[in-house]
Design an enzyme around this catalytic site. Structure first.
Site, PDB file in Angstrom:
ATOM      1  N   TYR A 229       6.791  11.408 -36.030  1.00 39.38           N
ATOM      2  CA  TYR A 229       7.030  12.853 -35.954  1.00 39.38           C
ATOM      3  C   TYR A 229       6.441  13.451 -34.677  1.00 39.38           C
ATOM      4  CZ  TYR A 229       9.409  13.139 -40.393  1.00 39.38           C
ATOM      5  OH  TYR A 229      10.340  12.994 -41.375  1.00 39.38           O
TER       6      TYR A 229
ATOM      7  N   GLN B 145      18.860  23.933 -41.199  1.00 39.10           N
ATOM      8  CA  GLN B 145      18.213  22.760 -41.792  1.00 39.10           C
ATOM      9  C   GLN B 145      17.306  22.088 -40.764  1.00 39.10           C
ATOM     10  OE1 GLN B 145      21.394  20.402 -44.180  1.00 39.10           O
ATOM     11  NE2 GLN B 145      22.533  21.701 -42.776  1.00 39.10           N
TER      12      GLN B 145
ATOM     13  N   HIS C 235      14.342  23.114 -44.222  1.00 35.19           N
ATOM     14  CA  HIS C 235      13.668  21.810 -44.232  1.00 35.19           C
ATOM     15  C   HIS C 235      12.370  21.813 -43.432  1.00 35.19           C
ATOM     16  CE1 HIS C 235      17.765  19.843 -45.412  1.00 35.19           C
ATOM     17  NE2 HIS C 235      17.146  20.429 -46.423  1.00 35.19           N
TER      18      HIS C 235
ATOM     19  N   CYS D 257      -2.253  20.472 -44.315  1.00 33.57           N
ATOM     20  CA  CYS D 257      -3.144  19.475 -44.914  1.00 33.57           C
ATOM     21  C   CYS D 257      -2.540  18.939 -46.204  1.00 33.57           C
ATOM     22  CB  CYS D 257      -4.487  20.153 -45.185  1.00 33.57           C
ATOM     23  SG  CYS D 257      -5.624  19.122 -46.103  1.00 33.57           S
TER      24      CYS D 257
ATOM     25  N   THR E   3      26.702  20.275 -39.212  1.00 33.18           N
ATOM     26  CA  THR E   3      26.042  19.593 -40.332  1.00 33.18           C
ATOM     27  C   THR E   3      27.039  18.697 -41.055  1.00 33.18           C
ATOM     28  OG1 THR E   3      24.817  19.868 -42.417  1.00 33.18           O
ATOM     29  CG2 THR E   3      26.373  21.633 -41.851  1.00 33.18           C
ATOM     30  N   SER E   4      26.530  17.543 -41.522  1.00 34.74           N
ATOM     31  CA  SER E   4      27.397  16.626 -42.271  1.00 34.74           C
ATOM     32  C   SER E   4      27.560  17.100 -43.708  1.00 34.74           C
ATOM     33  CB  SER E   4      26.816  15.209 -42.245  1.00 34.74           C
ATOM     34  OG  SER E   4      25.502  15.227 -42.758  1.00 34.74           O
TER      35      SER E   4
ATOM     36  N   PRO F 293      32.545  18.582 -34.207  1.00 33.05           N
ATOM     37  CA  PRO F 293      33.548  17.673 -33.643  1.00 33.05           C
ATOM     38  C   PRO F 293      34.317  16.950 -34.748  1.00 33.05           C
ATOM     39  CG  PRO F 293      31.417  17.310 -32.608  1.00 33.05           C
ATOM     40  CD  PRO F 293      31.182  18.228 -33.772  1.00 33.05           C
TER      41      PRO F 293
END
Ligand code: BJW
Ligand code: ZN
Length: 252
Positions: A66, A100, A118, A126, A195-196, A221
């Protein structure tokens, strides 16, 4: 040329929802998750990185991954799609932006009050007390892809920091989903960008809006449309399609 029915729907919308996924940041150089050649999950196993269990078992591997992604986001710039969405807000009475994405490129393009379903790469917290650090973490020190990094200690307790993102099996940030679904219920037009539509409950957004009577426009696309009426596809990269939509609908 964008069909006049879609332009008319946009021009007369009182409340527009823009719902975005990883594809809106693709032209800023941030990889999507599931695109067949470039998606993150072609190279990384989702289950071994994007779950709480993965973090508990391999905290340095997950934190390092990350931090590597945060570094890329910090080096990236908003693209023409982020900018067109920020500009759209100046042409409609009300715009709710629901993303998202865990990057901050919408905010850096000038969008306000973005709902992040998300979570965010920029708000770690923490694992024990749930508090965020009092100051933003410094930019990561060029972590290499796959390099392990120990998660920093919490400044308030003995816990460790975790990325502030929503992993599989976790709930959305408090209030975010309710706000997003309320916007879907009350909007006239929803534009779904990049987004899918496979991750739930976020993926319910277009269907909820359609059922409430809104017009849906997919910008992708590889767009997919499920209803014969009030649902349209504008096929192409968001950085080309959204500025064109803005120009044709509002002349700016
Ligand atoms: C372009 C472009 C260009 C390319 N221009 N476009 C119902 C059915 C089945 C399963 C479930 C269900 N409900 C819940 C689940 C389980 C699960 C789920 O959905 N699983 C499915 C995948 C099967 N959902 C969850 O676990 C969620 N939590 C939950 O349900 O909790 C329940 C609970 C209840 C009570 C208490 C506690 C819990 C949480 C989901 C969290 C998702 N997290 C991730 C990772 C975030 C952290 C990280 O970044 O690592 O979020 S997964 C990943 O997918 C990320 C994304 O936000 C999300 C969506 O991906 P997105 O944005 O659509 O990207 P891609 O790559 O899929 O698509 C990119 C698109 O862009 C493509 O269409 C391209 O064509 C397009 N594109 N270039 C425009 N230039
Ligand atoms: Zn703590």
């Amino acid at each position: 040329m964008i069909p006049s029915s879609q332009l008319a729907a946009l021009r007369t919308a009182r409340h527009l929802v823009v719902f975005t996924g990883a594809g809106v940041s693709a032209e800023s150089g941030i990889p999507t998750f599931r695109d067949s050649l470039t998606g993150l999950w072609q190279r990384f196993d989702a289950a071994s990185l994007a779950t709480l269990e993965a973090y508990q078992q391999h905290p340095a591997l997950v934190w390092g991954w990350y931090e590597w992604r945060r570094m890329h986001v910090l080096q990236a710039q908003p693209n023409a799609a982020h900018q067109a969405i920020a500009e759209l807000a100046r042409h409609v009475p009300r715009l709710t932006l629901v993303t998202q994405n865990v990057d901050d490129l919408h905010e850096r393009a000038g969008s306000e009050d973005v709902i992040h379903l998300h979570g965010s790469l920029h708000h770690p917290r923490c694992v024990v007390c749930g508090r965020e650090p009092s100051k933003p973490l410094p930019p990561p020190d060029e972590p290499a892809e796959g390099r392990r990094l120990e998660p920093p200690k919490c400044e308030y307790c003995d816990g460790r920091l975790r990325p502030g993102v929503v992993w599989f099996g976790e709930s959305m940030p408090a209030g975010a989903l309710d706000e997003a679904f309320a916007a879907a219920r009350h909007c006239d037009v929803l534009i779904s960008v990049g987004t899918s539509g496979v991750v739930y409950p976020a993926a319910e957004m277009p269907e909820r809006a359609w059922r409430a009577g809104a017009t849906i426009i997919h910008v992708n696309p590889q767009p997919s449309v499920t209803h014969d009426e009030r649902e349209y596809a504008l096929s192409g990269p968001a950085g080309l399609v959204l500025p064109r939509l803005l120009q044709e609908a509002f002349g700016s």
